[in-house]
Design an enzyme around this catalytic site. Structure first.
Site, PDB file in Angstrom:
ATOM      1  CG  ASP A 171      -1.825  -1.164   1.137  1.00  0.00           C
ATOM      2  OD1 ASP A 171      -2.162  -1.592   0.141  1.00  0.00           O
ATOM      3  OD2 ASP A 171      -2.341  -1.453   2.207  1.00  0.00           O
ATOM      4  CD  GLU A 220      -7.997  -1.673  -0.889  1.00  0.00           C
ATOM      5  OE1 GLU A 220      -6.880  -2.092  -1.073  1.00  0.00           O
ATOM      6  OE2 GLU A 220      -8.888  -2.099   0.054  1.00  0.00           O
ATOM      7  CG  HIS A 223      -3.799  -3.452  -2.881  1.00  0.00           C
ATOM      8  ND1 HIS A 223      -3.721  -3.847  -1.484  1.00  0.00           N
ATOM      9  CD2 HIS A 223      -3.245  -4.327  -3.489  1.00  0.00           C
ATOM     10  CE1 HIS A 223      -3.390  -5.322  -1.637  1.00  0.00           C
ATOM     11  NE2 HIS A 223      -3.046  -5.479  -2.784  1.00  0.00           N
TER      12      HIS A 223
END
Length: 257
Positions: A171, A220, A223
C-alpha cells in the site's frame, strides 16, 4: 494419256509432302495446364514472416503461494492459510510502518520510488506491505470493530485470503501524507503517476475502480501487487483490469462461506 498420269503423280506427291510436314509438327496437349500469374507469385527471396509469439500464461503457477503470479481472493485462499512468505527483506524506502517484501518485489519498489522522485521532485512512502497471518488476523479484526463484518470484507481480506500475506503487495501513500488509504489518492500526483507507470516496474493496480463485483473489494488506488516485469507488461498491453479476468478465473465478490 500422258497428261492424266502426270497430274496424278503431282497430286500424290503433294499429299505425301503435306503428310510429312504434319508428322513433323510438335504434338499439342489438348488440355494444357494453366500458366501461373507471375505478377502475384511469391518472391522466393522474401523471408517468411515470423509469427508473433503469444504470452504464456501457464509459465508460472497461479495456485502456488510462492509464485509471483499467485491469485488470491475471496474464493482462492492461500494454501496453507497460515502461509509465510519466503526471502523477505526490509524495503529501504520512506514508510509509515516499516515494510518488508520478498526480495525481488522490494528491489522493484526501491527503483520505482527513486524514479518517481527523480522525475517529479516529489516523494512516496510505503503505508503497509507484508503482513503475516497473525498480523492479518489483527488487521481484519480491527476493521470489523470499526465497520462490522460486511464493511470489513469490502476493505480488508480475511486472514489466509490476503495479498499482503504473500509478500508481493504494498500500500503506497504520498509523502507528505495526503489521502492515505483513501480513494482520493487516485487524484494525487503520486496516485496518477503510479496508475500510469507502475507496470514498468512489475506492479499492477490490483483493485481498480468499478470492479468490486469481480475482485470483491472497493477501489483501492493505493494497493499495488507485484507480478514481475513480463506479466505486468502483457497485462498492460492487453488492457487487462483484474487478475481474475486475465487468467479466466471466476469472479470473487464474496467468500464461499
Amino acid at each position: 494419256m500422258q497428261k492424266p498420269v502426270k497430274a496424278l503423280f503431282v497430286a500424290t506427291l503433294g499429299f505425301a509432302v503435306a503428310l510429312s510436314v504434319a508428322s513433323c509438327a510438335p504434338e499439342r496437349d489438348p488440355f494444357p495446364a494453366p500458366t501461373s500469374d507471375t505478377s502475384t507469385a511469391a518472391d522466393p527471396s522474401s523471408p517468411t514472416p515470423t509469427p508473433t509469439p503469444t504470452f504464456d500464461k501457464t509459465a508460472q503457477s497461479i495456485d502456488d503461494p510462492a509464485s509471483y503470479w499467485v491469485v488470491v481472493n475471496k474464493l482462492r485462499p492461500l494454501i496453507p492459510q497460515d502461509y509465510a512468505a519466503p526471502d523477505l527483506v526490509d524495503v529501504p524506502v520512506p514508510y509509515v510502518y516499516a515494510p518488508k517484501l520478498r526480495a525481488e518485489a522490494s528491489a522493484a519498489v526501491v527503483q520505482m520510488f527513486a524514479d518517481y522522485t527523480a522525475q517529479t521532485g516529489l516523494q512516496m512512502q510505503s503505508q503497509s506491505a507484508y503482513r503475516s497471518y497473525s498480523a492479518q488476523v489483527s488487521t481484519y479484526n480491527n476493521w470489523v470493530s470499526q465497520l462490522g463484518q460486511e464493511g470489513a470484507d469490502l476493505t480488508s481480506a480475511r486472514p489466509g485470503h490476503s495479498e499482503h500475506q504473500t509478500g508481493l503487495a504494498i500500500d503506497i501513500s504520498a509523502l507528505p501524507a495526503a489521502c492515505s488509504l483513501d480513494q482520493c489518492f487516485a487524484d494525487t500526483p503520486q496516485g496518477q503517476w503510479l496508475a500510469e507507470n507502475a507496470w514498468n516496474y512489475g506492479f499492477i493496480l490490483r483493485y481498480p475502480n468499478g470492479y468490486t463485483a469481480i475482485t470483491g473489494y472497493e477501489f483501492e488506488p493505493w494497493h499495488y501487487r507485484y507480478v514481475g516485469l513480463e506479466l505486468a507488461k502483457d497485462y498492460h498491453d492487453t488492457g487487462a483490469t483484474t487478475l481474475e479476468e486475465y487468467f479466466g478465473l471466476p469472479a470473487a465478490p464474496t467468500y464461499a462461506g
